[in-house]
Design a protein around this motif. Structure first.
Motif, PDB file in Angstrom:
ATOM      1  N   ALA A  31      -7.247 -20.167   3.507  1.00  0.00           N
ATOM      2  CA  ALA A  31      -7.942 -21.451   3.626  1.00  0.00           C
ATOM      3  C   ALA A  31      -8.131 -22.133   2.267  1.00  0.00           C
ATOM      4  N   GLY A  32      -7.728 -21.452   1.186  1.00  0.00           N
ATOM      5  CA  GLY A  32      -7.888 -22.016  -0.150  1.00  0.00           C
ATOM      6  C   GLY A  32      -9.297 -21.907  -0.693  1.00  0.00           C
ATOM      7  N   GLU A  33     -10.131 -21.063  -0.062  1.00  0.00           N
ATOM      8  CA  GLU A  33     -11.521 -20.894  -0.483  1.00  0.00           C
ATOM      9  C   GLU A  33     -11.689 -19.824  -1.561  1.00  0.00           C
ATOM     10  N   ALA A  34     -10.693 -18.955  -1.715  1.00  0.00           N
ATOM     11  CA  ALA A  34     -10.829 -17.829  -2.637  1.00  0.00           C
ATOM     12  C   ALA A  34      -9.474 -17.498  -3.254  1.00  0.00           C
ATOM     13  N   GLU A  35      -9.548 -16.820  -4.383  1.00  0.00           N
ATOM     14  CA  GLU A  35      -8.368 -16.256  -5.049  1.00  0.00           C
ATOM     15  C   GLU A  35      -8.442 -14.737  -4.898  1.00  0.00           C
ATOM     16  N   LEU A  36      -7.313 -14.130  -4.578  1.00  0.00           N
ATOM     17  CA  LEU A  36      -7.230 -12.680  -4.443  1.00  0.00           C
ATOM     18  C   LEU A  36      -6.849 -12.076  -5.786  1.00  0.00           C
ATOM     19  N   VAL A  37      -7.659 -11.120  -6.254  1.00  0.00           N
ATOM     20  CA  VAL A  37      -7.422 -10.458  -7.527  1.00  0.00           C
ATOM     21  C   VAL A  37      -7.266  -8.962  -7.280  1.00  0.00           C
ATOM     22  N   ASP A  38      -6.101  -8.425  -7.616  1.00  0.00           N
ATOM     23  CA  ASP A  38      -5.813  -7.007  -7.463  1.00  0.00           C
ATOM     24  C   ASP A  38      -6.190  -6.314  -8.768  1.00  0.00           C
ATOM     25  N   VAL A  39      -7.237  -5.492  -8.728  1.00  0.00           N
ATOM     26  CA  VAL A  39      -7.737  -4.861  -9.950  1.00  0.00           C
ATOM     27  C   VAL A  39      -7.191  -3.443 -10.150  1.00  0.00           C
ATOM     28  N   ARG A  40      -6.187  -3.069  -9.353  1.00  0.00           N
ATOM     29  CA  ARG A  40      -5.549  -1.767  -9.547  1.00  0.00           C
ATOM     30  C   ARG A  40      -4.653  -1.803 -10.788  1.00  0.00           C
ATOM     31  N   THR A  41      -4.200  -0.641 -11.190  1.00  0.00           N
ATOM     32  CA  THR A  41      -3.317  -0.548 -12.347  1.00  0.00           C
ATOM     33  C   THR A  41      -1.935  -1.096 -12.002  1.00  0.00           C
ATOM     34  N   ASP A  42      -1.190  -1.444 -13.042  1.00  0.00           N
ATOM     35  CA  ASP A  42       0.199  -1.882 -12.843  1.00  0.00           C
ATOM     36  C   ASP A  42       0.994  -0.797 -12.129  1.00  0.00           C
ATOM     37  N   ALA A  43       0.754   0.468 -12.488  1.00  0.00           N
ATOM     38  CA  ALA A  43       1.468   1.579 -11.866  1.00  0.00           C
ATOM     39  C   ALA A  43       1.193   1.642 -10.367  1.00  0.00           C
ATOM     40  N   GLU A  44      -0.061   1.468  -9.965  1.00  0.00           N
ATOM     41  CA  GLU A  44      -0.387   1.497  -8.534  1.00  0.00           C
ATOM     42  C   GLU A  44       0.316   0.379  -7.776  1.00  0.00           C
ATOM     43  N   ARG A  45       0.300  -0.802  -8.344  1.00  0.00           N
ATOM     44  CA  ARG A  45       0.956  -1.929  -7.669  1.00  0.00           C
ATOM     45  C   ARG A  45       2.458  -1.682  -7.533  1.00  0.00           C
ATOM     46  N   THR A  46       3.058  -1.075  -8.556  1.00  0.00           N
ATOM     47  CA  THR A  46       4.494  -0.801  -8.524  1.00  0.00           C
ATOM     48  C   THR A  46       4.825   0.313  -7.534  1.00  0.00           C
ATOM     49  N   TRP A  47       4.085   1.404  -7.566  1.00  0.00           N
ATOM     50  CA  TRP A  47       4.413   2.572  -6.765  1.00  0.00           C
ATOM     51  C   TRP A  47       3.955   2.468  -5.315  1.00  0.00           C
ATOM     52  N   VAL A  48       2.794   1.844  -5.081  1.00  0.00           N
ATOM     53  CA  VAL A  48       2.200   1.849  -3.748  1.00  0.00           C
ATOM     54  C   VAL A  48       2.440   0.543  -3.003  1.00  0.00           C
ATOM     55  N   GLY A  49       2.496  -0.563  -3.719  1.00  0.00           N
ATOM     56  CA  GLY A  49       2.698  -1.866  -3.105  1.00  0.00           C
ATOM     57  C   GLY A  49       1.683  -2.865  -3.604  1.00  0.00           C
ATOM     58  N   PHE A  50       1.908  -4.120  -3.260  1.00  0.00           N
ATOM     59  CA  PHE A  50       1.038  -5.194  -3.741  1.00  0.00           C
ATOM     60  C   PHE A  50       1.020  -6.334  -2.729  1.00  0.00           C
ATOM     61  N   VAL A  51       0.067  -7.224  -2.906  1.00  0.00           N
ATOM     62  CA  VAL A  51      -0.050  -8.400  -2.052  1.00  0.00           C
ATOM     63  C   VAL A  51       0.651  -9.558  -2.760  1.00  0.00           C
ATOM     64  N   PRO A  52       1.684 -10.132  -2.156  1.00  0.00           N
ATOM     65  CA  PRO A  52       2.365 -11.264  -2.786  1.00  0.00           C
ATOM     66  C   PRO A  52       1.385 -12.406  -3.060  1.00  0.00           C
ATOM     67  N   GLY A  53       1.458 -12.947  -4.261  1.00  0.00           N
ATOM     68  CA  GLY A  53       0.597 -14.061  -4.640  1.00  0.00           C
ATOM     69  C   GLY A  53      -0.751 -13.662  -5.206  1.00  0.00           C
ATOM     70  N   ALA A  54      -1.110 -12.382  -5.121  1.00  0.00           N
ATOM     71  CA  ALA A  54      -2.378 -11.928  -5.696  1.00  0.00           C
ATOM     72  C   ALA A  54      -2.289 -11.947  -7.216  1.00  0.00           C
ATOM     73  N   HIS A  55      -3.403 -12.192  -7.858  1.00  0.00           N
ATOM     74  CA  HIS A  55      -3.471 -12.132  -9.317  1.00  0.00           C
ATOM     75  C   HIS A  55      -3.638 -10.673  -9.727  1.00  0.00           C
ATOM     76  N   ALA A  56      -2.758 -10.186 -10.573  1.00  0.00           N
ATOM     77  CA  ALA A  56      -2.831  -8.809 -11.067  1.00  0.00           C
ATOM     78  C   ALA A  56      -3.695  -8.786 -12.325  1.00  0.00           C
ATOM     79  N   LEU A  57      -4.853  -8.124 -12.234  1.00  0.00           N
ATOM     80  CA  LEU A  57      -5.761  -8.006 -13.377  1.00  0.00           C
ATOM     81  C   LEU A  57      -6.442  -6.646 -13.291  1.00  0.00           C
TER      82      LEU A  57
END
Length: 142
Positions: A31-57
């Motif tokens: 709805a454009g009300e929020a931004e999704l921020v993935d606070v996991r490590t780069d390794a977790e996002r690479t190995w386990v998966g990630f949400v397209p368009g989420a901000h990686a921090l």
């Protein structure tokens, strides 16, 4: 605020804006009300998966899980427009700490319950009891 079923309400929390289900977080993002921020490590996002368009921090960095010295500046930049942030980690623990820190910095931040993978089951496997992926929300793997 987005109209949602009763099972998708914000759960009040101390020291940050609150806890939300993965479904409510995704509804806010769509709805454009929020931004999704993935606070996991780069390794977790690479190995386990990630949400397209989420901000990686990352809240903490691999290896050693040291605090990310860029977190404060990054979270302030993402929240600069006053839009709420929904924070995602593996199981919903690190994202609470990150939401608390974001709140101290003046950012409206919510923890996404269950995280990306959810809690472990009796055999210590994740992804069976809950989490972003289990709820059928968008994700991909590198």
């Amino acid at each position: 605020m987005t109209q949602t079923p009763d099972n998708m309400n914000v759960i009040p929390a101390q020291d940050y804006a609150g806890d939300v289900s993965p479904q409510l977080a995704w509804a806010w993002v769509q709805a454009g009300e929020a931004e999704l921020v993935d606070v996991r490590t780069d390794a977790e996002r690479t190995w386990v998966g990630f949400v397209p368009g989420a901000h990686a921090l990352a809240w903490k960095q691999w290896p050693g899980m040291a605090m990310n010295p860029e977190f404060d500046a990054g979270i302030q930049a993402l929240g600069a427009d006053g839009k709420k942030l929904v924070l995602l980690c593996r199981s919903g623990v690190r994202s609470i700490a990150a939401a608390q820190r974001a709140t101290v910095l003046g950012v409206q931040a919510y923890n996404i319950l269950e995280g990306f993978e959810g809690d472990p089951d009796a055999q210590a496997h994740r992804g069976q009891l809950g989490g972003w992926r289990k709820r059928g929300l968008p994700w991909q793997q590198s």
